[in-house]
Design a protein around this motif. Structure first.
Motif, PDB file in Angstrom:
ATOM      1  N   GLN A 250     -11.902 -11.630   6.290  1.00  0.00           N
ATOM      2  CA  GLN A 250     -10.529 -12.081   6.116  1.00  0.00           C
ATOM      3  C   GLN A 250      -9.791 -11.163   5.157  1.00  0.00           C
ATOM      4  N   ALA A 251      -8.560 -10.788   5.538  1.00  0.00           N
ATOM      5  CA  ALA A 251      -7.750  -9.891   4.709  1.00  0.00           C
ATOM      6  C   ALA A 251      -7.378 -10.568   3.401  1.00  0.00           C
ATOM      7  N   GLN A 252      -7.385  -9.797   2.335  1.00  0.00           N
ATOM      8  CA  GLN A 252      -7.048 -10.300   1.011  1.00  0.00           C
ATOM      9  C   GLN A 252      -5.683  -9.824   0.535  1.00  0.00           C
ATOM     10  N   GLU A 253      -4.988  -9.084   1.395  1.00  0.00           N
ATOM     11  CA  GLU A 253      -3.627  -8.644   1.092  1.00  0.00           C
ATOM     12  C   GLU A 253      -2.795  -8.730   2.357  1.00  0.00           C
ATOM     13  N   ALA A 254      -1.493  -8.904   2.202  1.00  0.00           N
ATOM     14  CA  ALA A 254      -0.606  -9.021   3.355  1.00  0.00           C
ATOM     15  C   ALA A 254      -0.615  -7.718   4.150  1.00  0.00           C
ATOM     16  N   LEU A 255      -0.592  -7.845   5.478  1.00  0.00           N
ATOM     17  CA  LEU A 255      -0.665  -6.683   6.347  1.00  0.00           C
ATOM     18  C   LEU A 255       0.419  -6.738   7.415  1.00  0.00           C
ATOM     19  N   HIS A 256       0.931  -5.584   7.766  1.00  0.00           N
ATOM     20  CA  HIS A 256       1.840  -5.407   8.895  1.00  0.00           C
ATOM     21  C   HIS A 256       0.978  -5.063  10.109  1.00  0.00           C
TER      22      HIS A 256
END
Length: 409
Positions: free
Chosen positions: A235-241
């Motif tokens: 799971q990503a831990q920072e916002a992503l485009h």
């Protein structure tokens, strides 16, 4: 005048901006060729004309809520509808990834969101009104003989002036992004992955052993589905485009934080006003039963298409009954391609994609770039020939026709 992506320059001799039905009717009657433009988010010439372009951006965009129905005039976008419904306890079942597109244009071209139980946006339409070539207004209501024929009409039958959409009770969505999912695990559990959330998007360039991003939008209160982490993703831990290397300032909230449907179902925030899109888009829908094979076919040409790709998005769309809907009458998997803004190169690579998908009866999105001929389109849209006859009946002088529609019909 150009489209949103600026890959199309319209050939019209005049641009008019009608503000209401009276002005629209005068323009339709006074010109032998007319075409309406909404948010100009189409990437081909479906909205072009050699006559007068009707820029609907100044047209009435009133949104009215009546019981479980919301009525939006032709100048309205999904952002306008969201603004009205946000003050109620109602919701639309689904939204496209970008909420700034016009409702009329999105419905007419068969635009969709994502979700194994979510059909195209046109499936929410209960009625719509359309100005015919003689300036009169026809009303089409779901359940009548002409509704399914006309609701996705690619602009060939007239100019949509208002739509009524069925609403559902409001709901909340929690959105999470997962990284580096192994392709082998994903393809081995493709159905479970597609059903793991209310809306699921897979972002890839069809190269390498892993999927860069999977966006899962879970409806709060629904039973828990497959955890994408069980397929080896993290799971990503920072916002992503979704586009690699692009700042995520305008994406909707991630990290599994629940919020209203209208703040999570789109990929991008409603208060973000997109300017020119530095991209060209294509999209093809195939039966979901062929999703794995179609994906593998694209992976086999990944090294040839990835240099021109920003990213590709894979989504699932439930069936609907519209004659020209790309997801009509079949559960579909949509392969969306966001190409770099290089029209000449894109024109050369699109046939390669179509060749790879040809065994799976691909249907193109009507508002995006494709190379399929009219004969090929009639093979995959069973009622296209019937629609062509209807178009001649409703528009006998070809007032709404153009080079694009001549090729399609």
């Amino acid at each position: 005048m150009k489209n949103w992506a600026e890959n199309i320059e319209y050939t019209a001799t005049r641009v008019a901006r009608p503000r209401n039905l009276d002005e629209l009717g005068e323009l339709v009657l006074a010109n032998s060729r007319v075409k309406a433009l909404g948010s100009r988010h189409s990437f081909n010439l479906c909205g072009d004309t050699t006559g007068t372009l009707l820029d609907m951006s100044a047209f009435d965009s009133t949104v009215e809520v009546h019981g479980e129905t919301v009525r939006v005039a032709a100048g309205g976008t999904f952002s306008h509808v969201v603004e009205a419904l946000a003050r109620t306890e109602l919701a639309l079942p689904n939204l496209a990834s970008l909420p700034h597109i016009s409702v009329a244009g999105a419905v007419q071209t068969g635009t969709h969101g994502s979700g194994v139980r979510n059909p195209a946006l046109s499936a929410s339409v209960t009625a719509f009104e359309m100005m015919r070539s003689d300036g009169t207004i026809g009303r089409f209501t779901r359940g009548t003989s002409e509704f399914d024929a006309c609701v996705v009409g690619i602009g060939a039958l007239g100019i949509v002036t208002a739509l009524e959409l069925h609403c559902v009770p409001g709901f909340s969505i929690a959105q999470s992004v997962y990284l580096d999912m192994p392709w082998e695990a994903a393809l081995g559990s493709w159905d479970e992955l597609s059903e793991c959330a209310y809306s699921v998007s897979v972002f890839t360039k069809y190269v390498g052993d892993t999927i860069p991003q999977v966006w899962a939008k879970r409806r709060v209160g629904d039973p828990e589905g497959l955890d994408p982490a069980a397929l080896g993703a993290r799971q990503a831990q920072e916002a992503l485009h979704p586009l690699p290397g692009v700042r995520p300032d305008n994406v909707t909230v991630q990290f599994g934080e629940a919020g209203p449907w209208y703040e999570r179902l789109p990929h991008f925030r409603s208060n973000f006003k997109p300017g020119r899109g530095d991209e060209i888009q294509s999209e093809y829908l195939v039966p979901s039963s062929a999703a794995r094979d179609a994906t593998e076919a694209l992976r086999r040409i990944g090294d040839r298409i990835s240099p021109l790709l920003h990213v590709s998005e894979i989504r699932t769309v439930a069936p609907d009954a519209a004659w020209l809907s790309p997801s009509g009458d079949r559960q579909s998997t949509a392969f969306h391609f966001t190409w770099q803004s290089k029209p000449r190169e894109v024109a050369h690579v699109v046939p390669l994609v179509e060749q790879a998908l040809a065994p799976f009866a691909p249907r193109p999105h009507w508002g995006k770039v494709f190379a399929m001929s009219g004969a090929e389109l009639r093979e995959v849209f069973p009622r296209l020939a019937e629609f062509s006859i209807l178009a001649r009946q409703l528009d006998p002088t070809s007032k709404f026709s153009n080079e694009y529609l001549d090729g399609v019909l």
